[in-house]
Design a protein around this motif. Structure first.
Motif, PDB file in Angstrom:
ATOM      1  N   PHE A  69      -9.528 -22.551 -21.037  1.00 49.93           N
ATOM      2  CA  PHE A  69      -8.164 -23.014 -21.303  1.00 49.93           C
ATOM      3  C   PHE A  69      -7.456 -22.071 -22.275  1.00 49.93           C
ATOM      4  CE2 PHE A  69      -9.724 -27.580 -20.456  1.00 49.93           C
ATOM      5  CZ  PHE A  69      -9.365 -27.505 -19.129  1.00 49.93           C
ATOM      6  N   ILE A  70      -8.158 -21.652 -23.326  1.00 46.43           N
ATOM      7  CA  ILE A  70      -7.574 -20.742 -24.312  1.00 46.43           C
ATOM      8  C   ILE A  70      -7.223 -19.407 -23.650  1.00 46.43           C
ATOM      9  CG2 ILE A  70      -8.083 -19.395 -26.404  1.00 46.43           C
ATOM     10  CD1 ILE A  70      -9.736 -21.902 -27.343  1.00 46.43           C
ATOM     11  N   THR A  71      -8.130 -18.903 -22.813  1.00 49.89           N
ATOM     12  CA  THR A  71      -7.885 -17.644 -22.105  1.00 49.89           C
ATOM     13  C   THR A  71      -6.658 -17.759 -21.203  1.00 49.89           C
ATOM     14  OG1 THR A  71     -10.240 -17.123 -22.158  1.00 49.89           O
ATOM     15  CG2 THR A  71      -8.914 -15.937 -20.551  1.00 49.89           C
ATOM     16  N   ILE A  72      -6.530 -18.883 -20.507  1.00 51.75           N
ATOM     17  CA  ILE A  72      -5.372 -19.104 -19.633  1.00 51.75           C
ATOM     18  C   ILE A  72      -4.081 -19.100 -20.443  1.00 51.75           C
ATOM     19  CG2 ILE A  72      -4.190 -20.833 -18.185  1.00 51.75           C
ATOM     20  CD1 ILE A  72      -7.054 -21.644 -17.206  1.00 51.75           C
ATOM     21  N   LEU A  73      -4.061 -19.839 -21.544  1.00 51.23           N
ATOM     22  CA  LEU A  73      -2.852 -19.906 -22.371  1.00 51.23           C
ATOM     23  C   LEU A  73      -2.479 -18.527 -22.907  1.00 51.23           C
ATOM     24  CD1 LEU A  73      -3.547 -23.221 -24.325  1.00 51.23           C
ATOM     25  CD2 LEU A  73      -1.809 -22.859 -22.569  1.00 51.23           C
ATOM     26  N   ILE A  74      -3.476 -17.770 -23.353  1.00 53.13           N
ATOM     27  CA  ILE A  74      -3.202 -16.444 -23.908  1.00 53.13           C
ATOM     28  C   ILE A  74      -2.737 -15.481 -22.812  1.00 53.13           C
ATOM     29  CG2 ILE A  74      -4.312 -14.425 -24.983  1.00 53.13           C
ATOM     30  CD1 ILE A  74      -5.803 -16.428 -26.789  1.00 53.13           C
ATOM     31  N   LEU A  94       0.635 -16.176 -29.268  1.00 56.21           N
ATOM     32  CA  LEU A  94       0.427 -17.540 -29.769  1.00 56.21           C
ATOM     33  C   LEU A  94      -0.554 -17.544 -30.935  1.00 56.21           C
ATOM     34  CD1 LEU A  94       0.000 -19.177 -26.267  1.00 56.21           C
ATOM     35  CD2 LEU A  94       2.016 -19.340 -27.723  1.00 56.21           C
ATOM     36  N   SER A  95      -0.186 -18.250 -31.997  1.00 52.41           N
ATOM     37  CA  SER A  95      -1.099 -18.417 -33.128  1.00 52.41           C
ATOM     38  C   SER A  95      -2.166 -19.439 -32.744  1.00 52.41           C
ATOM     39  CB  SER A  95      -0.325 -18.920 -34.353  1.00 52.41           C
ATOM     40  OG  SER A  95       0.164 -20.234 -34.093  1.00 52.41           O
ATOM     41  N   ASP A  96      -3.243 -19.492 -33.528  1.00 54.96           N
ATOM     42  CA  ASP A  96      -4.286 -20.489 -33.263  1.00 54.96           C
ATOM     43  C   ASP A  96      -3.717 -21.897 -33.372  1.00 54.96           C
ATOM     44  OD1 ASP A  96      -6.190 -18.514 -32.820  1.00 54.96           O
ATOM     45  OD2 ASP A  96      -6.848 -18.493 -34.913  1.00 54.96           O
ATOM     46  N   THR A 105      -1.794 -26.876 -30.488  1.00 51.33           N
ATOM     47  CA  THR A 105      -0.798 -27.851 -30.034  1.00 51.33           C
ATOM     48  C   THR A 105      -0.616 -27.803 -28.516  1.00 51.33           C
ATOM     49  OG1 THR A 105       1.038 -26.345 -30.518  1.00 51.33           O
ATOM     50  CG2 THR A 105       0.453 -27.903 -32.232  1.00 51.33           C
ATOM     51  N   LEU A 106      -0.719 -26.601 -27.923  1.00 47.77           N
ATOM     52  CA  LEU A 106      -0.621 -26.503 -26.461  1.00 47.77           C
ATOM     53  C   LEU A 106      -1.812 -27.161 -25.774  1.00 47.77           C
ATOM     54  CD1 LEU A 106       0.756 -22.877 -26.023  1.00 47.77           C
ATOM     55  CD2 LEU A 106       1.927 -25.000 -25.425  1.00 47.77           C
ATOM     56  N   ALA A 124     -14.705 -15.830 -27.060  1.00 45.22           N
ATOM     57  CA  ALA A 124     -14.259 -15.380 -25.735  1.00 45.22           C
ATOM     58  C   ALA A 124     -13.869 -13.897 -25.768  1.00 45.22           C
ATOM     59  CB  ALA A 124     -13.089 -16.236 -25.256  1.00 45.22           C
ATOM     60  N   GLY A 125     -13.975 -13.278 -26.947  1.00 48.18           N
ATOM     61  CA  GLY A 125     -13.669 -11.858 -27.067  1.00 48.18           C
ATOM     62  C   GLY A 125     -12.185 -11.554 -27.132  1.00 48.18           C
ATOM     63  N   ILE A 126     -11.396 -12.540 -27.553  1.00 46.97           N
ATOM     64  CA  ILE A 126      -9.946 -12.374 -27.637  1.00 46.97           C
ATOM     65  C   ILE A 126      -9.568 -12.165 -29.097  1.00 46.97           C
ATOM     66  CG2 ILE A 126      -7.712 -13.477 -27.209  1.00 46.97           C
ATOM     67  CD1 ILE A 126      -9.207 -15.144 -25.031  1.00 46.97           C
ATOM     68  N   GLY A 127      -8.803 -11.116 -29.347  1.00 44.22           N
ATOM     69  CA  GLY A 127      -8.411 -10.780 -30.713  1.00 44.22           C
ATOM     70  C   GLY A 127      -7.405 -11.751 -31.308  1.00 44.22           C
ATOM     71  N   SER A 128      -7.147 -11.563 -32.593  1.00 51.21           N
ATOM     72  CA  SER A 128      -6.183 -12.407 -33.308  1.00 51.21           C
ATOM     73  C   SER A 128      -4.757 -12.094 -32.855  1.00 51.21           C
ATOM     74  CB  SER A 128      -6.300 -12.151 -34.809  1.00 51.21           C
ATOM     75  OG  SER A 128      -5.882 -10.823 -35.096  1.00 51.21           O
ATOM     76  N   THR A 129      -3.819 -12.884 -33.323  1.00 52.06           N
ATOM     77  CA  THR A 129      -2.405 -12.686 -32.999  1.00 52.06           C
ATOM     78  C   THR A 129      -1.976 -11.268 -33.360  1.00 52.06           C
ATOM     79  OG1 THR A 129      -2.004 -15.004 -33.483  1.00 52.06           O
ATOM     80  CG2 THR A 129      -0.080 -13.588 -33.465  1.00 52.06           C
ATOM     81  N   ARG A 130      -2.378 -10.803 -34.524  1.00 46.10           N
ATOM     82  CA  ARG A 130      -2.010  -9.463 -35.006  1.00 46.10           C
ATOM     83  C   ARG A 130      -2.498  -8.378 -34.047  1.00 46.10           C
ATOM     84  NH1 ARG A 130      -4.873  -6.259 -38.185  1.00 46.10           N
ATOM     85  NH2 ARG A 130      -6.324  -7.915 -38.679  1.00 46.10           N
ATOM     86  N   ILE A 131      -3.697  -8.548 -33.543  1.00 46.14           N
ATOM     87  CA  ILE A 131      -4.292  -7.562 -32.616  1.00 46.14           C
ATOM     88  C   ILE A 131      -3.601  -7.613 -31.244  1.00 46.14           C
ATOM     89  CG2 ILE A 131      -6.391  -6.992 -31.333  1.00 46.14           C
ATOM     90  CD1 ILE A 131      -7.934  -7.874 -33.889  1.00 46.14           C
ATOM     91  N   ARG A 132      -3.241  -8.824 -30.795  1.00 45.69           N
ATOM     92  CA  ARG A 132      -2.638  -8.984 -29.458  1.00 45.69           C
ATOM     93  C   ARG A 132      -1.170  -8.620 -29.406  1.00 45.69           C
ATOM     94  NH1 ARG A 132      -4.697 -14.206 -29.957  1.00 45.69           N
ATOM     95  NH2 ARG A 132      -2.709 -15.063 -29.342  1.00 45.69           N
ATOM     96  N   ARG A 133      -0.496  -8.529 -30.560  1.00 50.26           N
ATOM     97  CA  ARG A 133       0.949  -8.266 -30.585  1.00 50.26           C
ATOM     98  C   ARG A 133       1.237  -6.842 -30.125  1.00 50.26           C
ATOM     99  NH1 ARG A 133       2.348 -10.079 -35.422  1.00 50.26           N
ATOM    100  NH2 ARG A 133       3.122 -12.005 -34.531  1.00 50.26           N
ATOM    101  N   LEU A 134       2.141  -6.708 -29.153  1.00 52.93           N
ATOM    102  CA  LEU A 134       2.598  -5.397 -28.688  1.00 52.93           C
ATOM    103  C   LEU A 134       4.055  -5.239 -29.095  1.00 52.93           C
ATOM    104  CD1 LEU A 134       1.153  -5.416 -25.064  1.00 52.93           C
ATOM    105  CD2 LEU A 134       0.152  -4.376 -27.088  1.00 52.93           C
ATOM    106  N   ASP A 135       4.355  -4.217 -29.858  1.00 54.17           N
ATOM    107  CA  ASP A 135       5.723  -4.020 -30.363  1.00 54.17           C
ATOM    108  C   ASP A 135       6.633  -3.378 -29.350  1.00 54.17           C
ATOM    109  OD1 ASP A 135       5.201  -5.166 -32.830  1.00 54.17           O
ATOM    110  OD2 ASP A 135       4.311  -3.310 -33.556  1.00 54.17           O
TER     111      ASP A 135
END
Length: 69
Positions: free
Chosen positions: A15-20, A29-31, A36-37, A58-69
């Motif tokens: 579910f987390i992977t799908i949302l991300i 999305l923050s944790d 809440t989702l 699940a091997g998914i990085g934090s919000t900071r790591i996932r952010r693409l500017d």
């Protein structure tokens, strides 16, 4: 109504992977937002720290790591 205990860790990670995968990479999305989702979309009550744990497992990085500017 599913409580967190009724959902397996594998299902939660899925579910987390799908949302991300659906998130805006400029505003990941923050944790807390994932929590809440999960509550509203899948009726899963879960702590933010648990979301962070499963996201990391699940091997998914934090919000900071996932952010693409």
């Amino acid at each position: 109504n599913k409580e967190g205990n009724d959902v397996t860790p594998r299902e939660l990670k899925n579910f987390i992977t799908i949302l991300i995968s659906e998130e805006n990479s400029k505003q990941p999305l923050s944790d807390e937002k994932l929590r809440t989702l999960l509550s509203s979309k899948y009726l899963i009550k879960i702590a933010r720290r648990t979301v962070a744990k499963y996201r990391e497992e699940a091997g998914i990085g934090s919000t900071r790591i996932r952010r693409l500017d």
